[in-house]
Scaffold this motif. Structure first.
Motif, short mmCIF file in Angstrom:
data_model
loop_
_atom_site.label_atom_id
_atom_site.label_comp_id
_atom_site.label_asym_id
_atom_site.label_seq_id
_atom_site.Cartn_x
_atom_site.Cartn_y
_atom_site.Cartn_z
N LEU A 25 33.45 -28.70 -252.13
CA LEU A 25 32.18 -29.39 -250.98
C LEU A 25 31.02 -28.26 -251.24
O LEU A 25 31.68 -26.74 -252.08
N VAL B 92 28.95 -25.90 -250.56
CA VAL B 92 28.82 -25.18 -249.95
C VAL B 92 29.88 -24.29 -251.02
O VAL B 92 29.02 -22.71 -251.57
N PHE C 118 19.72 -25.96 -249.54
CA PHE C 118 20.71 -25.83 -248.03
C PHE C 118 21.89 -26.99 -249.14
O PHE C 118 21.45 -27.71 -249.81
N GLY C 119 22.97 -26.86 -248.44
CA GLY C 119 24.53 -27.80 -248.98
C GLY C 119 23.89 -29.46 -249.38
O GLY C 119 24.68 -30.34 -249.16
N ASP C 120 23.17 -29.92 -248.17
CA ASP C 120 23.20 -31.11 -248.03
C ASP C 120 22.04 -31.64 -247.96
O ASP C 120 21.06 -32.63 -247.59
N ASP C 121 21.12 -31.25 -248.79
CA ASP C 121 19.75 -31.43 -248.92
C ASP C 121 19.20 -32.44 -250.59
O ASP C 121 19.07 -30.78 -251.12
N LEU D 48 24.12 -22.40 -251.99
CA LEU D 48 23.56 -23.11 -251.33
C LEU D 48 24.75 -22.55 -250.01
O LEU D 48 25.13 -22.39 -249.70
N LEU D 49 23.11 -23.26 -248.82
CA LEU D 49 23.69 -22.76 -247.51
C LEU D 49 24.40 -23.82 -246.99
O LEU D 49 24.13 -25.00 -247.15
N ASP D 50 24.88 -23.38 -245.86
CA ASP D 50 25.78 -24.43 -244.36
C ASP D 50 24.56 -24.59 -243.40
O ASP D 50 24.60 -25.67 -242.94
N SER D 51 24.27 -23.47 -243.19
CA SER D 51 23.11 -23.53 -241.79
C SER D 51 22.06 -22.61 -242.14
O SER D 51 20.90 -23.14 -241.77
N ASN E 122 23.76 -15.84 -244.40
CA ASN E 122 25.09 -15.59 -244.30
C ASN E 122 25.33 -14.16 -244.64
O ASN E 122 24.92 -13.57 -246.42
N HIS F 68 25.42 -33.84 -255.08
CA HIS F 68 26.31 -32.45 -254.97
C HIS F 68 26.15 -31.71 -255.33
O HIS F 68 26.27 -30.47 -255.76
#
Length: 289
Positions: free
Chosen positions: A19, A21, A42-45, A63-66, A69, A132
């Motif tokens: 994954l 992130v 962001f990890g989905d961008d 990478l960030l998931d939301s 943190n 990714h």
């Protein structure tokens, strides 16, 4: 300004989670003791990650998931970067970053893809989604190949990347056939007419038309193959196959050799096997032509 050089993963490193992130954090913690600059997206961008690859970040990509943190904040403190290149991230990031960290917001173009690096890598990851993985892999000189089906069907450039690497990590499941398919790709021995699949569908593994003479080496009663010796059979086969490529298909002349004949033998298996010594001259003749 600190120079950290090219970061490398240890030879025995194995990514625990593909994954993006998680992988980005694991790579950063393993390969970088410090970094002059760090990329953030962001990890989905995928467009944002492509922007960071274009920037050629000389440091890890986190990478960030939301959102921001504690793990991210702690990793930034550990790396001690002077600059944070953020792509697709809003103004919340500076509030969590160290006070002396220069934050630069990179422009993101919608639909952008990570450009191919065209380099040869000593380590390659086989993944399901290269968009990714490419971003987190490139800072540590790891090549990425995307594969979702038969590994033998990969493009020539992807096969070359795999066969030329010292270490290949398969990060996506390819079924019970994945291991031997990888070994075939690693060896790089192509079939006559190119490719690794006998019946391909594209330029990497062309569609073939097999033209064969059939029979048993010892008798003409079972087919035309047995009417002559191997070298004479090659010439006969060439004349038979002439013109069969007119529609653009790759023509592959072949010997179809009967290796066993049904027979009530003494062994109880009702099968009379042709000896290897009898078949070998035909195999050698085929290989020579």
């Amino acid at each position: 300004m600190r120079e950290t050089g090219t970061a490398r993963l240890p030879g025995d490193f194995r990514l625990l989670d593909a994954l993006p992130v998680v992988a980005g954090m694991e790579i950063s913690q393993t390969a970088f003791s410090c970094a002059h600059e760090v990329g953030l997206a962001f990890g989905d961008d995928t467009a944002a990650m492509a922007a960071l690859v274009l920037r050629d970040i000389q440091g890890p990509l986190l990478l960030l998931d939301s959102g921001v943190n504690a793990n991210l904040v702690n990793e930034l403190k550990r790396l001690g970067p002077e600059r944070l290149d953020a792509a697709g991230i809003d103004g919340r990031v500076p509030r969590y970053a160290p006070p002396d960290l220069l934050v630069e917001q990179l422009p993101v173009t919608g639909g952008a893809d990570s450009p191919p690096d065209g380099a040869t890598h000593s380590r390659v990851w086989i993944v399901g989604d290269s968009e990714h993985a490419e971003a987190v892999a490139r800072p540590v000189d790891v090549g990425v190949v995307a594969a979702t089906g038969d590994l033998r069907a990969l493009s020539p450039s992807a096969r070359d990347a795999i066969s030329g690497a010292a270490v290949v990590d398969v990060l996506t499941y390819h079924g019970e056939n994945g291991a031997w398919q990888l070994e075939v790709v690693r060896r790089g021995d192509e079939l006559p007419g190119a490719g690794l699949l006998l019946f391909g569908t594209d330029y990497a593994n062309p569609v073939r038309r097999l033209i064969a003479v059939y029979g048993h080496p010892l008798t003409s009663a079972l087919g035309v193959l047995g009417e002559q010796a191997p070298e004479q059979a090659v010439q006969r086969l060439r004349s038979i196959a002439e013109g069969c490529e007119a529609d653009g298909l790759v023509v592959l002349p072949a010997f179809e050799i009967i290796a066993t004949i049904a027979s009530a033998g003494d062994d109880g298996e009702y099968s009379n096997e042709t000896t290897k010594d009898l078949i070998r001259p035909w195999v050698e003749a085929a290989a020579a032509h």
